[in-house]
Design a protein around this motif. Structure first.
Motif, PDB file in Angstrom:
ATOM      1  N   TYR A 181      45.711  43.556  29.909  1.00  0.00           N
ATOM      2  CA  TYR A 181      45.727  45.024  29.871  1.00  0.00           C
ATOM      3  C   TYR A 181      44.293  45.573  29.788  1.00  0.00           C
ATOM      4  O   TYR A 181      44.018  46.678  30.212  1.00  0.00           O
ATOM      5  CB  TYR A 181      46.541  45.478  28.647  1.00  0.00           C
ATOM      6  CG  TYR A 181      46.739  46.972  28.535  1.00  0.00           C
ATOM      7  CD1 TYR A 181      47.504  47.663  29.465  1.00  0.00           C
ATOM      8  CD2 TYR A 181      46.172  47.682  27.485  1.00  0.00           C
ATOM      9  CE1 TYR A 181      47.692  49.032  29.355  1.00  0.00           C
ATOM     10  CE2 TYR A 181      46.358  49.051  27.355  1.00  0.00           C
ATOM     11  CZ  TYR A 181      47.117  49.723  28.297  1.00  0.00           C
ATOM     12  OH  TYR A 181      47.301  51.082  28.175  1.00  0.00           O
ATOM     13  N   ARG A 182      43.398  44.773  29.245  1.00  0.00           N
ATOM     14  CA  ARG A 182      41.978  45.160  29.142  1.00  0.00           C
ATOM     15  C   ARG A 182      41.128  44.237  30.019  1.00  0.00           C
ATOM     16  O   ARG A 182      40.044  43.786  29.611  1.00  0.00           O
ATOM     17  CB  ARG A 182      41.517  45.057  27.679  1.00  0.00           C
ATOM     18  CG  ARG A 182      42.237  45.990  26.728  1.00  0.00           C
ATOM     19  CD  ARG A 182      41.781  47.420  26.918  1.00  0.00           C
ATOM     20  NE  ARG A 182      42.619  48.360  26.172  1.00  0.00           N
ATOM     21  CZ  ARG A 182      42.629  49.662  26.408  1.00  0.00           C
ATOM     22  NH1 ARG A 182      41.869  50.178  27.365  1.00  0.00           N
ATOM     23  NH2 ARG A 182      43.402  50.467  25.712  1.00  0.00           N
ATOM     24  N   SER A 183      41.644  43.975  31.223  1.00  0.00           N
ATOM     25  CA  SER A 183      40.996  43.023  32.139  1.00  0.00           C
ATOM     26  C   SER A 183      39.502  43.311  32.341  1.00  0.00           C
ATOM     27  O   SER A 183      39.114  44.449  32.597  1.00  0.00           O
ATOM     28  CB  SER A 183      41.704  43.075  33.497  1.00  0.00           C
ATOM     29  OG  SER A 183      40.932  42.402  34.460  1.00  0.00           O
ATOM     30  N   GLN A 184      38.715  42.254  32.266  1.00  0.00           N
ATOM     31  CA  GLN A 184      37.265  42.375  32.511  1.00  0.00           C
ATOM     32  C   GLN A 184      36.975  42.342  34.012  1.00  0.00           C
ATOM     33  O   GLN A 184      35.855  42.552  34.431  1.00  0.00           O
ATOM     34  CB  GLN A 184      36.498  41.207  31.871  1.00  0.00           C
ATOM     35  CG  GLN A 184      36.772  40.969  30.408  1.00  0.00           C
ATOM     36  CD  GLN A 184      37.925  40.000  30.149  1.00  0.00           C
ATOM     37  OE1 GLN A 184      38.833  39.877  30.965  1.00  0.00           O
ATOM     38  NE2 GLN A 184      37.891  39.320  29.014  1.00  0.00           N
ATOM     39  N   PHE A 185      38.020  42.027  34.812  1.00  0.00           N
ATOM     40  CA  PHE A 185      37.798  41.822  36.254  1.00  0.00           C
ATOM     41  C   PHE A 185      38.488  42.882  37.100  1.00  0.00           C
ATOM     42  O   PHE A 185      38.695  42.702  38.299  1.00  0.00           O
ATOM     43  CB  PHE A 185      38.329  40.441  36.673  1.00  0.00           C
ATOM     44  CG  PHE A 185      37.951  39.333  35.733  1.00  0.00           C
ATOM     45  CD1 PHE A 185      36.643  38.859  35.676  1.00  0.00           C
ATOM     46  CD2 PHE A 185      38.890  38.788  34.868  1.00  0.00           C
ATOM     47  CE1 PHE A 185      36.293  37.848  34.791  1.00  0.00           C
ATOM     48  CE2 PHE A 185      38.548  37.777  33.989  1.00  0.00           C
ATOM     49  CZ  PHE A 185      37.244  37.303  33.942  1.00  0.00           C
ATOM     50  N   GLY A 186      38.917  43.996  36.476  1.00  0.00           N
ATOM     51  CA  GLY A 186      39.688  44.991  37.207  1.00  0.00           C
ATOM     52  C   GLY A 186      41.090  44.457  37.449  1.00  0.00           C
ATOM     53  O   GLY A 186      41.525  43.516  36.793  1.00  0.00           O
ATOM     54  N   GLU A 187      41.800  45.079  38.400  1.00  0.00           N
ATOM     55  CA  GLU A 187      43.169  44.609  38.675  1.00  0.00           C
ATOM     56  C   GLU A 187      43.131  43.452  39.642  1.00  0.00           C
ATOM     57  O   GLU A 187      42.796  43.618  40.808  1.00  0.00           O
ATOM     58  CB  GLU A 187      43.992  45.753  39.264  1.00  0.00           C
ATOM     59  CG  GLU A 187      44.777  46.471  38.206  1.00  0.00           C
ATOM     60  CD  GLU A 187      45.781  47.465  38.726  1.00  0.00           C
ATOM     61  OE1 GLU A 187      46.477  47.153  39.707  1.00  0.00           O
ATOM     62  OE2 GLU A 187      45.815  48.556  38.146  1.00  0.00           O
ATOM     63  N   VAL A 188      43.457  42.273  39.155  1.00  0.00           N
ATOM     64  CA  VAL A 188      43.398  41.079  40.003  1.00  0.00           C
ATOM     65  C   VAL A 188      44.715  40.316  39.885  1.00  0.00           C
ATOM     66  O   VAL A 188      45.439  40.466  38.908  1.00  0.00           O
ATOM     67  CB  VAL A 188      42.240  40.141  39.582  1.00  0.00           C
ATOM     68  CG1 VAL A 188      40.895  40.711  39.940  1.00  0.00           C
ATOM     69  CG2 VAL A 188      42.306  39.840  38.075  1.00  0.00           C
TER      70      VAL A 188
END
Ligand SMILES: Cc1ncc(COP(=O)(O)O)c(C=O)c1O
Length: 463
Positions: free
Chosen positions: A192-199
């Motif tokens: 939910y707090r992805s460091q890579f954006g939506e992947v």
């Protein structure tokens, strides 16, 4: 029952004054007690507790710190402890005792692939033992070099200086440095707090962060990685798809021991006996505490594979060969006696399954209400370990201020429900409410928790 009937106004006043004048509470700002009395809990039964004024609460925090797993008021555990104490209350862990031997055998039956149980009395201590095992193996085999321990952002491993050195919660550790050397952080795996954006392959990418950290430090310096199977107090972070197999593969590739901290998740909390058993992995070290005896007695376990244990087998004349560690209270027999009866209860009452079923039911109600309830950004959970991340804007995922999460918890208290929350642990992200009720929970209890919480969130959102 009405507990207020048991205490006169004078007795209540005396107890509150004794507490206010003499006790230093955990995690508490005592200046608040100038204006308001501390909460005093005086009785527990099943899933409920009573405060000194007779008010009853459904305790969705299992004792405030997620540990009274089989519920309150278990006379059979009290009796098992009492019987054992009369027979033998203590002998140092250098010797064997009957309940310690029997519990170790029964515990290991639930943990295929694991081989030995080392006893102590708290989760922090169990983790410290594991760190010492890793360091001693480094000295025995690698000239001391392969001693570093990697830990993950947002995971918590205890309150001592070494376990805080391995804890990824900067606000919680803020004022206790300098920390022990040899502990290195790598990034969290909260999708939910992805460091890579939506992947699409978030789990794989998040696991790669471990490999990057090992390579940066040098694989010949890294002895182990410590991880919670599901980050608990750090915001109930369930691992993303594909994360764990990749972590295991990376550990194997670089000969790094995999230490799973099951202090919260162990013994049925997540709907399996151990959290790691959801993910098809085989740890080298597992640490257990809270649920081992459902906090009827203080007991923790550092469980290792036989291979790890065998590193310490040597010629008795080798002075440095054995594990040179001891804890006085690791010899108390009340712990394993209570743990044996706790295990019997978990099995006879099918509480691991109940945790899965009631956890699924709780998640399904909360998820159904998510779109019509303000502030709920994300709902995560496994078994009866559930987190609700609050945001001020669902589209941007802007976290609410910690005061809002505190307000929701306060409204729940007024309504007779105790919940947990991330508490001054991270800059900006103290915005997750945590549910960790007893494993005996009924459908009615689940509904009370879910609907009371939803009402509290709506009230807090309306100011
Ligand atoms: C995951 C985890 N590990 C270790 C600990 C430390 O356990 P203890 O408080 O028994 O020392 C905790 C305590 O909350 C925990 O949540």
């Amino acid at each position: 029952m009405n507990q207020s009937e048991l205490y006169t106004a004078e007795a209540k006043q005396t107890a509150i004054m004794q507490d206010k004048a003499n006790v230093w509470h955990h995690l508490s700002q005592h200046s608040l007690h100038e204006k308001q009395d501390p909460l005093m809990i005086v009785k527990g039964e099943g899933s409920r507790v009573w405060d000194i004024h007779g008010k009853s609460y459904l305790d969705a925090s299992s004792g405030g710190v997620w540990c009274v797993n089989v519920g309150y008021g278990r006379t059979s555990i009290a009796e098992a402890i009492s019987k054992q104490l009369v027979q033998l209350n203590f002998f140092a862990g250098t010797a064997g005792t009957l309940p310690a031997a029997e519990f170790a055998e029964k515990l290991l039956e639930k943990m295929p692939g694991m081989g030995r149980v080392y006893y102590a009395s708290s989760g922090s201590e169990a983790n410290e033992k594991a760190f010492k095992i890793v360091r001693q193996i480094a000295h025995k085999k690698y000239g001391g070099k392969k001693h570093k321990i990697l830990y993950r952002e947002r995971d918590y491993h205890g309150s001592t200086i070494a376990t805080l050195s391995a804890t990824g919660q900067e606000e919680r550790r803020g004022q206790y440095g300098p920390f022990a050397p040899g502990f290195v952080e790598f990034p969290h795996c909260c999708e939910y707090r992805s460091q890579f954006g939506e992947v699409e392959n978030y789990g794989y990418l998040a696991a790669q962060e471990l490999e990057k950290a090992i390579l940066k430090e040098g694989p010949d310096t890294v002895g182990a990685v410590i991880l919670e199977p599901i980050t608990a107090g750090g915001g109930v972070i369930t691992p993303p798809e594909g994360y764990w197999p990749e972590i295991q593969a990376i550990c194997k590739k670089y000969n790094v021991l995999l230490h799973i901290d099951e202090v919260v998740c162990g013994l049925g909390r997540t709907g399996k006996w151990f959290g790691y058993q959801h993910y098809g992995i085989q740890p080298d070290i597992v640490t257990l505490a809270k649920g081992v005896a459902s906090s009827y007695a203080a007991i923790s376990c550092t469980v290792t594979t036989e291979a790890v244990f065998n590193e310490f087998l040597d010629n008795p004349s080798e002075r440095e060969a054995y594990f040179r560690d001891i804890s006085t209270f690791g010899g108390c027999t009340a712990g394993p006696a209570a743990a044996l009866e706790n295990l019997r209860i978990l099995e006879d009452e099918n509480l691991v399954e109940n945790s899965r079923e009631m956890g699924d039911y709780l998640l399904s109600i909360l998820k159904e209400m998510q779109s019509t309830t303000p502030l709920i950004g994300d709902i995560r959970g496994q078994g009866l370990l559930v987190g609700i991340e609050l945001v001020s804007d669902k589209a941007s995922k802007e976290p609410v201020d910690e005061s809002i999460a505190a307000k929701v918890a306060g409204i729940c208290m007024q309504k007779g429900l105790i919940i947990g929350r991330t508490n001054r642990s991270f800059a900006k992200y103290n915005n997750t409410l945590c549910l960790c009720p007893v494993l005996t929970l009924t459908k009615q209890d689940v509904e009370f928790i879910a609907y009371t919480l939803i009402d509290a969130i709506k009230e807090a959102a309306n100011g």
